[in-house]
Each structure stands twice: as C-alpha cells, then as structure tokens.
Write an enzyme that holds these catalytic residues in place. Structure first.
Site, PDB file in Angstrom:
ATOM      1  N   HIS A 114       0.757   5.878   2.941  1.00  0.00           N
ATOM      2  CA  HIS A 114       1.405   4.670   3.445  1.00  0.00           C
ATOM      3  C   HIS A 114       2.787   4.482   2.819  1.00  0.00           C
ATOM      4  CE1 HIS A 114       1.746   0.902   5.455  1.00  0.00           C
ATOM      5  NE2 HIS A 114       0.454   0.694   5.611  1.00  0.00           N
TER       6      HIS A 114
ATOM      7  N   ASP B  55       4.851  -6.381  12.002  1.00  0.00           N
ATOM      8  CA  ASP B  55       5.732  -5.287  12.406  1.00  0.00           C
ATOM      9  C   ASP B  55       7.114  -5.860  12.718  1.00  0.00           C
ATOM     10  OD1 ASP B  55       7.038  -3.116  13.570  1.00  0.00           O
ATOM     11  OD2 ASP B  55       5.278  -2.441  14.677  1.00  0.00           O
TER      12      ASP B  55
ATOM     13  N   ARG C 256      11.923  -7.324  15.512  1.00  0.00           N
ATOM     14  CA  ARG C 256      12.371  -8.576  14.914  1.00  0.00           C
ATOM     15  C   ARG C 256      13.715  -8.446  14.202  1.00  0.00           C
ATOM     16  NH1 ARG C 256       8.097 -12.483  14.322  1.00  0.00           N
ATOM     17  NH2 ARG C 256       6.201 -11.689  15.320  1.00  0.00           N
TER      18      ARG C 256
ATOM     19  N   THR D 174       0.839  -1.193   0.000  1.00  0.00           N
ATOM     20  CA  THR D 174       0.000   0.000   0.000  1.00  0.00           C
ATOM     21  C   THR D 174       0.877   1.247   0.000  1.00  0.00           C
ATOM     22  OG1 THR D 174      -1.725  -1.165   1.236  1.00  0.00           O
ATOM     23  CG2 THR D 174      -1.838   1.233   1.197  1.00  0.00           C
TER      24      THR D 174
ATOM     25  N   SER E 107      -3.874  -6.423  11.475  1.00  0.00           N
ATOM     26  CA  SER E 107      -4.166  -6.241  12.900  1.00  0.00           C
ATOM     27  C   SER E 107      -3.810  -4.828  13.355  1.00  0.00           C
ATOM     28  CB  SER E 107      -3.357  -7.247  13.732  1.00  0.00           C
ATOM     29  OG  SER E 107      -3.462  -6.947  15.112  1.00  0.00           O
TER      30      SER E 107
ATOM     31  N   ASP F 256      -6.827  13.320  21.714  1.00  0.00           N
ATOM     32  CA  ASP F 256      -7.424  14.470  22.411  1.00  0.00           C
ATOM     33  C   ASP F 256      -6.678  15.742  22.018  1.00  0.00           C
ATOM     34  OD1 ASP F 256      -8.497  16.318  24.142  1.00  0.00           O
ATOM     35  OD2 ASP F 256      -7.948  15.259  25.979  1.00  0.00           O
TER      36      ASP F 256
ATOM     37  N   GLY G 270       1.224   2.026  10.090  1.00  0.00           N
ATOM     38  CA  GLY G 270       0.232   2.361  11.110  1.00  0.00           C
ATOM     39  C   GLY G 270       0.843   2.870  12.403  1.00  0.00           C
TER      40      GLY G 270
END
Length: 451
Positions: A155, A294, A298, A33, A387, A397, A160
């Site tokens: 992206h 992600d 790793r 993406t 996920s 906020d 994310g």
C-alpha cells in the site's frame, strides 16, 4: 483442513528492460497503511477450453504486466524523517506455487478463516524493507481441480484503485488482449518531491486527518484495548434492508432533499451507531469514524485516468456515543457526509503541505505499529470503515473464467471494516468487520434488529 504445501518459489522480473532509478513517493504514499494488503481469488477447475498451463500462464503474463507497471518490480528504501523512496531496480516480484488435498467446498461460504492466510504470501516486516517485494502472488491448486490466487500488494506504492488496475491488466495480458488503460507513473502530478504552487492565501494546515483517535474515557492510552481478543464476521445487508435504511435516513431532518445520503454514508452511519451500542459506551464517550476518500476527482485539475499510486486521504467523522444513539441514523450519516465533503482541493493541498513540513512521518505509518502499542489504532471506541463499493474488484479472468469468490483474507484488528458490493450484483452489500469478541454478538444483533 488439509495442509497447503509450497512447491516452488519464483522471482518474476519485467519481460523487457525498464527505466532504472529512484524517485520519491508522494506524501499520501507515506502515511497510513504502508504494509501489504492481501486479497484472495477462488476459481473453479479450468474447463477443457483452456489449453495452457496455469502456472506458466500466470508467470509469463505477470512478467509482461511488470514491463508496463515497472515500479511494482522495485523496492522501497528508507530515507531520513520517516520518508521512503522507490528504487525501480527491476528486482522483481515473488510468485509461489502451492497445492493442497483440500477442495473448494471445504471453504464453505468463503468467510475468512486462519486457513485463508495460508493461501496468500506472508510478509515478514522484520526483514530490511529494501529486501521485501512490493507484490507477491501465490497460486494454490486443490484436489478438486479448483485454484486460488492470493496476492499481497504494498500500500506504500498503490491504493485500492491502482491495485485493481494492475490486476485487471495482468488478466487482460494473460488473455492475449492489449492494455485497457496505460498506467500514469508520474507522481509529480501530486507535487512529489517538489514545492507546492503558491497558495492564494496562507494554508491553514488541517491536522484533523492526522490526529490520534480518542481514547476510552478514563484511559491514558489504548494499550489494553489493543490486547483484547478480536473476531471477524462477514455480514450481508440485503437490497431490501438497504432500502429500508436509506428510506429512513433520507426522510430524516438531516437529509438534503436534492441529494440524499449515499449508500456508504447510510451504512457507515448505521454501523457506527451499532458499534457504539454494542460497546456499551457512556453517552459522553468521544468516538470517531475513519473514512478513506479517493481524491482523484477532488483535486484541481483532476488526476488523469490511470494514475498509478496512492490518491486516497483519510477524513474523520467525530461525535459522541450519546449523540449518535439519541439523534438517530440521519445525524450519524450527516456527520460522515460532512467529513467526506470537506475533502476539497484545498484540503488535499493543505494535507500535502502539512506532511511535507512534518519532521517525522513514522507516527502516521502502520508498519511501526505491528506487534506494538504505537501507531494509529481505530479500535474501541472508534471505527475505520473502508469502502470498496466503486472498485473494479470482481471479474479477474486469466483465460479460464472469472472467479467464484474474491475477498479480503485478513483484517486490521479491532474496528477495521470493509464495505463491499455483493458479487451477484443484486443490490446487496457485504460488511467485513473486526470487533472485540466481547462486542460482536451485540453488534450483529443491533445491525439487523435496528434496521
């Protein structure tokens, strides 16, 4: 629903001068993406304790946030061989102001509808990519005093984790607080624009994460599947339902007693099996599940906290519909677990090496698939389940309180799904899924009856 009227469009630039120049994007920025990902936040009417102007608060704090996250104010530029570079030219981001006679209550349970798309800035990819902002925001004020904030984030620049990092710090700045985590903008950490270090042994370039998913048996392409009408459903799995699934999967012969299967592995396995049943596949039908992993923890050494970019990689679980259905949930969960475990430092480095040496990356980029029959397609007989369970997606906020709802507002077409935690933090999960209309009712039936 009442129309949404656009009142003003602003360009917001960093509040102070920033570094200017071009730098190459990392290999993981360039595949999958590379279009914009839209999300929308809804807020109740600000209380009297908030004394500021909503639009001015958002614009001024966004400008200050862009000083720290200055790549977001730049533009992409195409390079040969399907590569992109990021021009940090401070041209700024797009900020839109809109209003509507609608009320928040008109959105009912906030399930995605065509109206949602009007709350988020739309991106026209027919325009030259160097003219398209990497970040676009739209604030819409409703008759009841409520507010929505829709954002679209490229992206190609962030995944994310980094996107929510940016939004979170924007909120902190709007509240007059200092940054919590300074962004790490150096992409050479992932060997961007540089040769990889010598391998201990010659790399076995894994292509599994880059291969096209299987086709329906008897078909030579997925053109007809791409044309079929789809629908989106937001489906909730309660804590009790999840506990039943996990109890069953962890009691299976496929479970590792010392570890057990994770929430994602359990639910993804259940969704994969239910989709295969709903689609009515023959037992020998190959099927794959695309998994977004992600890699921050790793790779060796692990990426520093605040790394700002793309650090996710696709892993793929493979099976046949017959195996998935006949062998039970534990079998599907193990397939998924094995795919995720395969994402090691070597897997990541091999993937980078493979992409560096690949002649042309356009076949791996979704932007070329828009309105066409080219590019990746995880529809029937496949799925892609992303996920968001560990992302800091809630609690944005800006000084007038946290959102009453946030979520995705569009979908990726047939097979595209998201798994989110419930905002109430009650242990339940939300599955946002897109399937062909012909399959959705059967899928929902299996999703709940097979628990």
């Amino acid at each position: 629903m009442a129309p949404i009227i656009l009142r003003n469009i602003y360009t917001v630039v960093p509040s102070e001068p920033t570094w200017a120049g071009c730098f190459p994007l990392a290999e993981w920025d360039l595949v999958g993406t590379i279009t914009h990902v839209p999300t929308v936040y809804f807020y109740n009417k600000p209380s009297e304790l908030f004394q500021g102007n909503v639009v001015e608060t958002l614009r001024s704090s966004l400008s200050r946030a862009l000083f720290h996250f200055y790549p977001m104010a730049g533009r992409l530029k195409w390079l040969p061989r399907g590569r992109l570079e990021l021009d940090c030219n401070a041209e700024g981001v797009s900020f839109m102001e809109a209003e509507s006679e609608a009320k928040l209550s008109d959105f009912n349970d906030f399930s995605p509808t065509p109206e949602f798309e009007k709350l988020v800035p739309q991106v026209n990819y027919k325009h030259p990519i160097e003219t398209i902002p990497l970040f676009l925001a739209q604030v819409t004020r409703f008759k009841c005093g409520g507010i929505s904030l829709g954002v679209s984030i490229s992206h190609a620049v962030v995944d994310g984790q980094s996107a929510f990092h940016f939004l979170s710090e924007w909120g902190r700045i709007a509240r007059g607080e200092p940054l919590e985590t300074i962004p790490i903008l150096d992409r050479k950490i992932l060997w961007t624009g540089e040769p990889l270090p010598p391998f201990a042994s010659p790399p076995q370039c894994e292509r599994k994460g880059f291969e096209q998913p299987p086709l329906l048996i008897g078909e030579t392409d997925n053109v007809e599947e791409r044309k079929k009408k789809t629908t989106v459903e937001i489906l909730k799995l309660s804590k009790t339902q999840l506990e039943k699934l996990r109890s069953r999967v962890n009691a299976s012969e496929y479970a590792d007693p010392a570890r057990g299967f994770t929430r994602y592995e359990t639910v993804a396995g259940h969704v994969w099996r239910c989709a295969s049943k709903a689609r009515g596949h023959s037992p020998e039908q190959p099927t794959s599940l695309g998994i977004c992993v992600d890699t921050r923890s790793r790779v060796q050494p692990p990426l520093p906290r605040g790394y700002f970019g793309n650090a996710t990689i696709n892993a793929v679980a493979r099976s046949t519909s017959g195996e998935l259905i006949s062998n039970g949930l534990g079998f599907a969960a193990e397939k998924i677990s094995e795919a995720i475990k395969s994402v090691t430092n070597d897997y990541v480095m091999n993937g980078i090496e493979y992409l560096k040496n690949h002649e042309d990356l356009t076949t791996f980029q979704d932007i070329h698939a828009l309105g066409s029959t080219e590019g990746p397609f995880y529809g029937n007989p496949n799925l892609g389940l992303v996920s968001w369970l560990t992302l800091p997606m809630y609690g944005l906020d800006f000084g007038w309180g946290k959102e009453v709802h946030m979520g995705p507002c569009t979908h990726d077409g047939d097979g595209g799904s998201l798994l989110l935690p419930d905002k109430n933090d009650d242990g339940s999960l939300i599955l946002a899924t897109c399937l062909q209309v012909a399959h959705m009712e059967a899928f929902k039936k299996h999703l709940y009856e097979d628990i």
